[in-house]
Design an enzyme around this catalytic site. Structure first.
Site, PDB file in Angstrom:
ATOM      1  N   ASN A 212     -49.573   4.609 -27.759  1.00 35.24           N
ATOM      2  CA  ASN A 212     -48.798   5.739 -28.239  1.00 35.24           C
ATOM      3  C   ASN A 212     -49.302   7.061 -28.480  1.00 35.24           C
ATOM      4  OD1 ASN A 212     -46.633   6.557 -29.803  1.00 35.24           O
ATOM      5  ND2 ASN A 212     -46.419   4.874 -31.188  1.00 35.24           N
ATOM      6  N   ASP A 309     -42.354   9.421 -22.631  1.00 24.20           N
ATOM      7  CA  ASP A 309     -42.524  10.154 -24.123  1.00 24.20           C
ATOM      8  C   ASP A 309     -43.486   9.199 -24.817  1.00 24.20           C
ATOM      9  OD1 ASP A 309     -41.535  12.670 -24.629  1.00 24.20           O
ATOM     10  OD2 ASP A 309     -39.700  11.651 -23.828  1.00 24.20           O
ATOM     11  N   ASP A 310     -43.011   8.249 -25.754  1.00 25.33           N
ATOM     12  CA  ASP A 310     -43.765   7.771 -26.873  1.00 25.33           C
ATOM     13  C   ASP A 310     -45.257   7.312 -26.559  1.00 25.33           C
ATOM     14  OD1 ASP A 310     -41.477   8.537 -28.537  1.00 25.33           O
ATOM     15  OD2 ASP A 310     -40.598   6.437 -28.343  1.00 25.33           O
ATOM     16  N   CYS A 311     -45.257   6.197 -25.693  1.00 30.88           N
ATOM     17  CA  CYS A 311     -46.517   5.514 -25.447  1.00 30.88           C
ATOM     18  C   CYS A 311     -46.830   5.718 -23.934  1.00 30.88           C
ATOM     19  CB  CYS A 311     -46.370   3.848 -25.690  1.00 30.88           C
ATOM     20  SG  CYS A 311     -45.723   3.778 -27.466  1.00 30.88           S
TER      21      CYS A 311
END
Length: 729
Positions: A212, A309-311
């Protein structure tokens, strides 16, 4: 028709299928927290299915607790009033997110620092008390100390965020670390079984990979978000990986290499050699481990897309290896134009953007969207104007939404907005299919520490980086008709600059975007000086080339004709000057009416009195052009135009037009150029292969505009926020 991914939702089958038909979707997807019913799955649409690789595995993780992910944490500094100082380690941190890792293989990496002298405290001078999770230091009075320690991450951050903002009420999810062989083996078995159990899925949408973005929450609600960085690698550590790194590189990394005096390794800081080596080390692992999973998906007859995106950490899409992952497509959520360009330039077969606002009750900035007080239709139109500028410059194949579809049923204005957005998206896509849009002749390079690795981004979502000058510059450039690339300081030394007309450097002193210590290399200064002297244009914004220890604060002051005094020249005289405005360069009346302008920067002064001052505030020059050999040095004290609301959209458009005018003026001596409208609120793009010219009204008012192309004048009146397409004559 098509090219659109709709989030479906079990329990709302009628709504899902009605909107799929209304918006001509060709794909229906599930979202984090939703499922698709049999009725939706069998409705004849392609199905994207979401997989979150590192969470939703609590049962397995509980039996293999050593595979949880970790990070280094650094306590806030404390001052010793005596010879003993005790740190309750978790006192500063959110204890639902972190737990102390006091295993023997973790404690060997712990460090205590005397921050007053910046000295490492020997291990025989501090003790850990496992009973209360504290460290006691044998201290010297009136010095400050910190403790850096490894901590388990016991609540995955996106799950944590959704609990807080979207009222999730389920078990807190942990995250596993596939660096451990048993976790990696488990994930391969999991993916294979998942594919076997989802025959209806055509595309496996990896919501993330393994690690993340860094988001460290504090214990005090007054400062909940202690540190956030979208491209920091702090959450990738583990004793196993650190040991393997030492074996491969021949030296050990320490806690201090990650916590960096409590500043951590933010992307805005110039990275050390050690950090770049760690990034390469982790990225090679992520490539190897994720490619195994993609191969399993392909063997099951399905495609694999990845959500950028996130991770995404470890999956650097511009490191030259993205094709090796085997992904069939990449998906990027977008607030702004620069994020569209970030997605569009990734070497993938399919690029898909996910529009904002998310179908969530509350937006990422904390404001209501699909809840009381929210205006999601207005939000969608505003974000679309930002994205559309970039879409007119570079092709994106697909678009979509994400979240809880049932939320839209009470917001008919949002449904109408999406009607218009999808219509325009498909028109623009068709134009790109016919051929690429025309660009102006200037070749532009953005110079910063990361170079091509961080093309079209600083560290992630715009709301994380709004204070940095360069992101505003990128947002303006994302919709302008220029060929643009990103170069590093290594490129300045190793590669020819002969194909570049303009180099832009924008940042604050010491940051990665201005360049910081990179400017200590006299060869950089020499090469840049030679390039400008032979005809290049160097545009410096903010504190470009700033580094201390030399006769000038800005290393390129001799080229720019200006420098910045940080107090060392308080007793020196300053050149007087006349202001020579260039008519039309900046739409001054309009900017003043909107409350925007180039802001002053304290301490800017002329070096030898030869630079032409185009704008000043009081006796401080804020916009200058300096002749240097055959080239020019251009200085702008500040720049703030960006896509997601840091300043209002009218100001964005006016400052963007100013930047376009400035580049043209500095390189050609003229503000005129074909394919540029006479109205800064309306931009146009010429698609010669399609035989079309597109006018895009980026304002909320009816506007008229004209432009010339191949000596032919084209004029339009456009509705607020809409496009108009004319045939080329």
């Amino acid at each position: 028709m098509g090219n659109f991914t709709l989030p479906g939702e079990a329990g709302y089958e009628v709504l899902t299928l009605e909107l799929a038909k209304r918006w001509a979707a060709d794909v229906i997807r599930d979202s984090d927290g939703t499922t698709l019913s049999k009725e939706i799955l069998e409705a004849g649409y392609e199905i994207y299915s979401t997989i979150c690789l590192i969470r939703e595995h609590n049962e397995w993780i509980k039996e293999h607790l050593h595979t949880r992910q970790q990070t280094f944490l650094c306590t806030l500094p404390k001052t010793a009033a005596g010879t003993s100082l005790t740190f309750p380690l978790m006192n500063d941190f959110f204890n639902e997110q972190f737990k102390i890792n006091d295993s023997p293989d973790a404690i060997k990496f712990w460090q205590v620092y005397n921050r007053t002298d910046d000295d490492l405290v020997p291990k025989n001078k501090w003790r850990y008390n496992a009973a209360d999770g504290s460290v006691t230091v044998d201290a010297d009075p009136w010095r400050q100390y910190t403790v850096s320690f490894l901590a388990w991450r016991v609540w995955e951050e996106i799950s944590m965020y959704n609990h807080v903002t979207n009222n999730w009420n389920k078990e807190h999810l942990m995250q596993l670390n596939p660096y451990y062989p048993e976790a990696r083996s488990y994930l391969k078995q999991y993916i294979k079984k998942w594919c076997d159990n989802h025959p209806e899925t055509s595309v496996v949408r990896f919501t993330s990979l393994f690690y993340n973005f860094v988001w460290i929450w504090g214990s005090d609600s007054r400062n909940r978000h202690l540190f956030t960085d979208w491209s920091s690698y702090d959450f990738t550590v583990s004793p196993a990986a650190l040991d393997d790194f030492e074996k491969e590189y021949g030296y050990a990394l320490t806690a201090e290499d990650f916590v960096q005096q409590g500043k951590y390794n933010a992307a805005h800081r110039v990275p050390s050699v050690k950090k770049r080596s760690w990034m390469d080390f982790i990225s090679r692992f992520v490539l190897e481990a994720s490619r195994e999973l993609v191969n399993i998906v392909h063997a099951a007859g399905k495609k694999a897309y990845v959500f950028y995106d996130d991770c995404w950490v470890g999956m650097e899409p511009y490191n030259g290896n993205f094709k090796k992952y085997g992904f069939d497509g990449i998906i990027k959520c977008v607030f702004s134009g620069y994020e569209v360009r970030l997605c569009a330039n990734v070497p993938a077969d399919v690029h898909e953007i996910r529009f904002h606002p998310y179908l969530f009750p509350v937006g990422l900035g904390g404001a209501p969207t699909f809840s009381q007080g929210g205006k999601p239709g207005d939000d969608a139109r505003r974000y679309w104007i930002n994205a559309r500028r970039a879409l007119l410059r570079q092709k994106i194949e697909r678009c979509g939404l994400g979240g809880y579809l049932h939320l839209v049923k009470d917001y008919p204005d949002f449904l109408d907005a999406m009607d218009d957005i999808l219509s325009e998206f498909r028109q623009i896509y068709a134009l790109h299919n016919a051929g690429t849009p025309c660009v102006l002749k200037q070749k532009i390079a953005i110079l910063h520490t990361w170079g091509v690795l961080r093309s079209w981004t600083l560290s992630g979502h715009f709301h994380e980086t709004s204070r940095h000058i360069l992101i505003h510059v990128l947002e303006s450039l994302s919709g302008l008709p220029f060929d643009l690339k990103f170069i590093s300081f290594e490129d300045i030394i190793k590669n020819s600059l002969s194909d570049i007309d303009v180099i832009i450097s924008a940042g604050e002193a010491g940051d990665a975007w201005s360049g910081g210590i990179n400017w200590n290399d006299s060869n950089i200064v020499r090469r840049m000086t030679e390039w400008v002297y032979n005809g290049g244009t160097f545009i410096g914004i903010g504190e470009p080339s700033a580094v201390g220890g030399y006769n000038t604060f800005l290393r390129m002051a001799h080229v720019l004709g200006v420098d910045i005094d940080k107090g060392e020249r308080a007793c020196h005289g300053k050149w007087t000057f006349d202001v020579n405005q260039v008519e039309g360069l900046m739409p001054n009346a309009a900017l003043t009416a909107q409350g925007a302008d180039i802001h002053t920067r304290e301490g800017v002064f002329l070096t030898d009195g030869k630079a032409h001052v185009l704008k000043a505030i009081g006796n401080v020059p804020v916009l200058t052009i300096n002749d240097f050999g055959k080239g020019k040095g251009v200085y702008i004290a500040d720049f703030a135009a960006a896509g997601s609301g840091a300043v209002n959209s009218s100001v964005n458009q006016l400052l963007t037009r100013f930047l376009l005018n400035l580049i043209n003026y500095a390189t050609t001596g003229s503000l005129e150029a074909e394919g540029i409208t006479d109205n800064p609120y309306i931009e146009c793009a010429v698609f010669p292969d399609a035989g079309k010219i597109v006018f895009a009204n980026n304002s909320t008012e009816i506007r008229t505009a004209s432009c010339f192309w191949k000596s032919k004048k084209y004029s339009v009146e456009t509705e607020p926020g809409k496009i108009k397409i004319l045939d080329l004559q």
